[in-house]
Design a protein around this motif. Structure first.
Motif, short mmCIF file in Angstrom:
data_model
loop_
_atom_site.label_atom_id
_atom_site.label_comp_id
_atom_site.label_asym_id
_atom_site.label_seq_id
_atom_site.Cartn_x
_atom_site.Cartn_y
_atom_site.Cartn_z
N GLU A 231 -14.47 -2.35 -0.73
CA GLU A 231 -13.48 -3.36 -0.35
C GLU A 231 -12.28 -2.70 0.30
O GLU A 231 -11.90 -1.58 -0.04
CB GLU A 231 -13.04 -4.16 -1.57
CG GLU A 231 -14.11 -5.06 -2.16
CD GLU A 231 -13.58 -5.90 -3.31
OE1 GLU A 231 -12.37 -5.78 -3.63
OE2 GLU A 231 -14.37 -6.67 -3.88
N GLU A 232 -11.68 -3.39 1.26
CA GLU A 232 -10.46 -2.92 1.93
C GLU A 232 -9.38 -4.00 1.81
O GLU A 232 -9.68 -5.20 1.73
CB GLU A 232 -10.74 -2.62 3.40
CG GLU A 232 -11.58 -1.39 3.64
CD GLU A 232 -10.75 -0.12 3.78
OE1 GLU A 232 -9.55 -0.21 4.11
OE2 GLU A 232 -11.31 0.96 3.56
N ASN A 233 -8.13 -3.56 1.82
CA ASN A 233 -6.99 -4.48 1.75
C ASN A 233 -6.48 -4.77 3.15
O ASN A 233 -5.81 -3.94 3.77
CB ASN A 233 -5.88 -3.86 0.90
CG ASN A 233 -4.67 -4.77 0.76
OD1 ASN A 233 -4.64 -5.87 1.31
ND2 ASN A 233 -3.67 -4.31 0.04
N GLN A 234 -6.78 -5.93 3.67
CA GLN A 234 -6.41 -6.29 5.04
C GLN A 234 -4.90 -6.38 5.24
O GLN A 234 -4.42 -6.35 6.37
CB GLN A 234 -7.05 -7.62 5.43
CG GLN A 234 -8.56 -7.59 5.47
CD GLN A 234 -9.15 -8.97 5.66
OE1 GLN A 234 -9.26 -9.73 4.71
NE2 GLN A 234 -9.50 -9.31 6.89
N ASN A 235 -4.16 -6.51 4.16
CA ASN A 235 -2.71 -6.65 4.26
C ASN A 235 -1.99 -5.30 4.28
O ASN A 235 -0.77 -5.24 4.39
CB ASN A 235 -2.18 -7.49 3.09
CG ASN A 235 -2.73 -8.91 3.12
OD1 ASN A 235 -2.81 -9.52 4.18
ND2 ASN A 235 -3.13 -9.41 1.96
#
Length: 245
Positions: A163-167
């Motif tokens: 998972e990656e944090n788009q923010n």
């Protein structure tokens, strides 16, 4: 007692000032990132690769801190990143540097022509399809591709999705990134068409590069990400600091 209260007051003010400075500082310049940036640059210098005067595309450039290494070598550097805010900051820091906002998980990168060097530090693990990107990057690479990526510690070609944090301005545009194994990266580079793939014998002096490979399918060691470096070329590179993959 007044002296002790005064000392405590000064201490609180100092902590507040430090916290304020860190908050206002660009995220790529905060200690976690600036430390690894410096380690990467010093390591690049130590390799002695034939880079002076080359045309370079810095893919996933962030705010351009690593691009300085190439400009100091007289290279013509083109910086691309998927985030507008990063490119806007880069243009303020380095107004003479050519740059563009480019979605690197599309074919958009092919619109900007060829480069002697494709420089890809800190990008590959933010992509859900690193092989797709590498195939595009190969098409625009005349001489050499230099890659640094977080990895999974396993000997076989494996790609673990994460998972990656788009923010977060330092992470992916999309919610999925990856942790490729070293053999996945080298296999993809060879399938793209590169005849020679190398890795440095000695990695940068930073905790994320200094670890023991034990083939355990992990992509963290003692709570730290783990990283490796790859250099791909269609011409053999004679350099005692590199070994064939």
């Amino acid at each position: 007692m007044k002296i002790k209260r005064f000392i405590r007051h000064i201490g609180r003010k100092a902590n507040q000032l430090v916290n304020q400075t860190l908050t206002e500082m660009p995220i790529f310049d905060q200690p976690y990132y600036s430390d690894i940036t410096e380690a990467r640059i010093q390591h690049l210098k130590s390799l002695g690769l034939p880079l002076a005067g080359k045309s370079v595309i810095d893919v996933g450039c962030g705010i351009g801190r690593l691009s300085v290494f190439f400009t100091e070598l007289g290279c013509k550097v083109f910086c691309v990143d998927g985030r507008l805010e990063n490119i806007q900051k880069l243009r303020k820091l380095y107004p003479s540097c050519k740059s563009a906002v480019v979605d690197l998980e599309t074919h958009q990168i092919l619109e900007y022509g060829d480069f002697d060097i494709v420089f890809c530090y800190g990008l590959l693990y933010h992509l859900s399809d690193p092989f797709g990107f590498l195939k595009n990057a190969y098409k625009i690479c005349n001489e050499m591709m230099i890659i640094e990526t977080c990895i999974t510690d396993v000997d076989i070609p494996v790609l673990c999705l994460v998972e990656e944090n788009q923010n977060n301005a330092t992470q992916a545009l999309r919610p999925i990134g990856c942790r490729p194994s070293p053999s996945y990266v080298t296999t993809c580079l060879k399938l793209c068409g590169f005849k020679y793939v190398y890795t440095p014998i000695k990695l940068p002096e930073h905790i994320q590069f200094q670890y023991k490979r034990i083939n355990d399918f992990s992509y963290q060691k003692n709570g730290n990400l783990i990283r490796d470096i790859f250099i791909a070329s269609n011409k053999e590179i004679e350099n005692s600091k590199l070994r064939h993959c």
